[in-house]
Design an enzyme around this catalytic site. Structure first.
Site, short mmCIF file in Angstrom:
data_model
loop_
_atom_site.label_atom_id
_atom_site.label_comp_id
_atom_site.label_asym_id
_atom_site.label_seq_id
_atom_site.Cartn_x
_atom_site.Cartn_y
_atom_site.Cartn_z
CG HIS A 71 -2.07 -0.99 1.08
ND1 HIS A 71 -2.87 -1.37 2.15
CD2 HIS A 71 -2.53 -1.70 0.02
CE1 HIS A 71 -3.76 -2.26 1.74
NE2 HIS A 71 -3.57 -2.49 0.46
CB CYS B 74 7.49 13.62 -14.68
SG CYS B 74 8.23 13.78 -13.03
CB CYS C 197 7.88 17.69 -9.78
SG CYS C 197 8.86 16.23 -10.21
C1 BJW Z 1 -3.97 -5.72 16.98
C2 BJW Z 1 -3.45 -4.90 17.94
C3 BJW Z 1 -2.35 -5.38 18.64
C4 BJW Z 1 -5.10 -3.87 17.14
N1 BJW Z 1 -1.87 -6.58 18.33
N2 BJW Z 1 -3.48 -6.93 16.70
C5 BJW Z 1 -13.92 -6.73 -3.35
C6 BJW Z 1 -12.84 -7.39 -3.92
C7 BJW Z 1 -11.68 -6.70 -4.29
C8 BJW Z 1 -11.58 -5.34 -4.04
C9 BJW Z 1 -12.66 -4.69 -3.48
C10 BJW Z 1 -13.81 -5.36 -3.14
N3 BJW Z 1 -14.68 -4.47 -2.64
C11 BJW Z 1 -14.08 -3.26 -2.64
C12 BJW Z 1 -12.86 -3.36 -3.14
C13 BJW Z 1 -11.88 -2.29 -3.28
C14 BJW Z 1 -11.12 -1.85 -2.05
C15 BJW Z 1 -11.58 -2.54 -0.78
O1 BJW Z 1 -11.05 -3.56 -0.37
N4 BJW Z 1 -12.56 -1.98 -0.08
C16 BJW Z 1 -13.04 -2.59 1.17
C17 BJW Z 1 -13.17 -1.53 2.23
C18 BJW Z 1 -14.29 -3.37 0.86
N5 BJW Z 1 -9.73 -2.11 -2.28
C19 BJW Z 1 -8.99 -1.29 -3.00
O2 BJW Z 1 -9.45 -0.30 -3.53
C20 BJW Z 1 -7.54 -1.66 -3.20
N6 BJW Z 1 -7.25 -1.71 -4.59
C21 BJW Z 1 -7.83 -2.60 -5.40
O3 BJW Z 1 -8.64 -3.41 -5.01
O4 BJW Z 1 -7.40 -2.50 -6.72
C22 BJW Z 1 -8.02 -3.36 -7.68
C23 BJW Z 1 -7.54 -4.76 -7.66
C24 BJW Z 1 -8.36 -5.75 -8.11
C25 BJW Z 1 -7.96 -7.07 -8.12
C26 BJW Z 1 -6.69 -7.41 -7.71
C27 BJW Z 1 -5.85 -6.43 -7.28
C28 BJW Z 1 -6.28 -5.11 -7.24
C29 BJW Z 1 -6.63 -0.62 -2.57
C30 BJW Z 1 -6.74 -0.61 -1.10
C31 BJW Z 1 -5.92 0.52 -0.52
C32 BJW Z 1 -6.04 0.60 0.99
N7 BJW Z 1 -5.50 1.79 1.45
C33 BJW Z 1 -5.51 2.05 2.89
C34 BJW Z 1 -5.22 3.56 3.16
C35 BJW Z 1 -3.96 4.04 2.59
C36 BJW Z 1 -2.81 3.87 3.52
C37 BJW Z 1 -2.77 4.89 4.65
O5 BJW Z 1 -3.28 5.98 4.52
O6 BJW Z 1 -2.19 4.53 5.67
O7 BJW Z 1 -4.59 1.18 3.54
S1 BJW Z 1 -7.04 1.71 3.70
C38 BJW Z 1 -6.34 1.14 5.19
O8 BJW Z 1 -6.82 -0.20 5.36
C39 BJW Z 1 -4.83 1.08 4.96
C40 BJW Z 1 -4.51 -0.30 5.48
O9 BJW Z 1 -3.31 -0.77 4.91
C41 BJW Z 1 -5.73 -1.10 5.12
C42 BJW Z 1 -5.91 -2.35 5.93
O10 BJW Z 1 -6.15 -2.04 7.28
P1 BJW Z 1 -5.59 -2.99 8.43
O11 BJW Z 1 -4.12 -2.97 8.40
O12 BJW Z 1 -6.24 -4.30 8.36
O13 BJW Z 1 -6.05 -2.16 9.74
P2 BJW Z 1 -7.43 -2.25 10.56
O14 BJW Z 1 -7.50 -1.05 11.41
O15 BJW Z 1 -8.57 -2.51 9.68
O16 BJW Z 1 -7.25 -3.55 11.47
C43 BJW Z 1 -6.30 -3.62 12.51
C44 BJW Z 1 -6.40 -4.99 13.18
O17 BJW Z 1 -5.36 -5.07 14.14
C45 BJW Z 1 -7.73 -5.23 13.92
O18 BJW Z 1 -8.24 -6.51 13.60
C46 BJW Z 1 -7.34 -5.17 15.40
O19 BJW Z 1 -8.08 -6.06 16.21
C47 BJW Z 1 -5.91 -5.58 15.35
N8 BJW Z 1 -5.10 -5.05 16.42
N9 BJW Z 1 -4.25 -3.73 17.98
C48 BJW Z 1 -2.49 -7.31 17.34
N10 BJW Z 1 -1.80 -4.65 19.63
#
Ligand code: BJW
Length: 234
Positions: A109, A120, A136
């Site tokens: 990500h 560019c 840039c």
């Molecule tokens: C602990 C803890 C401790 C707490 N110890 N544990 C269906 C199929 C395919 C795609 C889609 C779909 N429906 C929709 C989509 C598109 C979309 C998507 O998935 N949307 C969903 C919301 C439904 N996806 C996209 O758009 C992606 N691109 C894409 O799909 O391109 C097309 C494609 C098609 C086919 C193949 C390949 C590609 C892009 C996704 C980009 C995500 N970007 C973000 C933000 C940018 C980064 C930033 O600003 O920082 O990335 S969103 C945000 O969520 C961030 C993270 O990387 C991502 C995941 O979150 P994460 O890491 O899971 O965090 P949390 O908060 O959700 O969970 C934390 C966990 O930790 C919890 O369970 C806690 O319990 C636990 N925890 N403390 C251990 N101490």
């Protein structure tokens, strides 16, 4: 007891939570304070680039005061001491895996400490604030610099390398991710379909917990070092 050769570890925001970086979907997480449509989509950036810069400038500044925790260090140890291959695929945009000493790492990500120019496409390392009037350094265009972050609707990085690694993996470990965001949320099924043993290490059961062969719940700084020690003992 089974030994493993090729290990793929998927990490998410929960891994860095105990270093002091907020997760996204937990109570008080990033998305409880910001609307993801405004700060983490290309459309949001086109509407209000200053707001998006402010959001990522704050996140970039946060990195200056955090350090890797015991879970990052344990994963770096796994890479150093395991006799087969270890690939970390992180959804995290922080630099804590690198700071802990991991090398075989994919930032699917993007990275807070990188930027690129929309005009560019030249990319570079960046540790300071971005602003809308910045030119840039490569092409001189103003206003096109953006964080090198994969926003919703954009294609995550190195998907082919990830698919190949999942196909070859005999152990897939998912750490600190809620399993809400695709394609990362689908990696467990992909690895499992190719025959890998699959393990979830998370504070609580994720959305995809039922897909895993093994689930261990607890804070990453406890469960990750314990699990790594178990693998290295084999
Ligand atoms: C602990 C803890 C401790 C707490 N110890 N544990 C269906 C199929 C395919 C795609 C889609 C779909 N429906 C929709 C989509 C598109 C979309 C998507 O998935 N949307 C969903 C919301 C439904 N996806 C996209 O758009 C992606 N691109 C894409 O799909 O391109 C097309 C494609 C098609 C086919 C193949 C390949 C590609 C892009 C996704 C980009 C995500 N970007 C973000 C933000 C940018 C980064 C930033 O600003 O920082 O990335 S969103 C945000 O969520 C961030 C993270 O990387 C991502 C995941 O979150 P994460 O890491 O899971 O965090 P949390 O908060 O959700 O969970 C934390 C966990 O930790 C919890 O369970 C806690 O319990 C636990 N925890 N403390 C251990 N101490």
């Amino acid at each position: 007891m089974k030994t493993y050769r090729n290990i793929v570890v998927l990490t998410g925001a929960g891994l860095s939570a105990e270093s002091g970086l907020a997760t996204f979907r937990d109570k008080d997480g990033v998305w409880s304070k910001y609307d993801y449509r405004e700060v983490a989509t290309p459309e949001g950036f086109a509407r209000n680039p200053a707001l998006v810069h402010e959001f990522y400038n704050m996140r970039r500044r946060d990195l200056k005061s955090v350090a890797p925790n015991a879970a990052h260090l344990a994963l770096a140890r796994l890479e150093r001491e395991h006799e087969g291959s270890v690939l970390i695929v992180t959804q995290n945009v922080d630099n804590l895996h690198e700071a802990a000493g991991s090398h075989n790492l994919i930032h699917m990500h993007g990275e807070l400490l990188k930027v690129y120019c929309r005009h560019c496409r030249a990319g570079q390392s960046w540790s300071e604030d971005l602003s809308t009037d910045l030119a840039c350094p490569a092409c001189g265009h103003k206003g096109g610099m953006r964080p090198d972050i994969v926003w919703f609707g954009e294609m995550p990085y190195q998907m082919e390398e990830i698919a190949d690694a999942l196909a070859d993996a005999d152990l897939f470990i998912s750490v600190g991710t809620s399993g809400n965001v695709y394609p990362a949320a689908g990696f467990v099924a992909e690895a499992r379909n190719h025959g890998a043993h699959t393990v979830e290490l998370n504070l609580e059961p994720s959305e995809g917990a039922s897909y895993f062969h093994e689930t261990i719940h607890g804070p990453a700084t406890s469960v990750v070092p314990e699990y790594v020690a178990r693998i290295l003992k084999r």
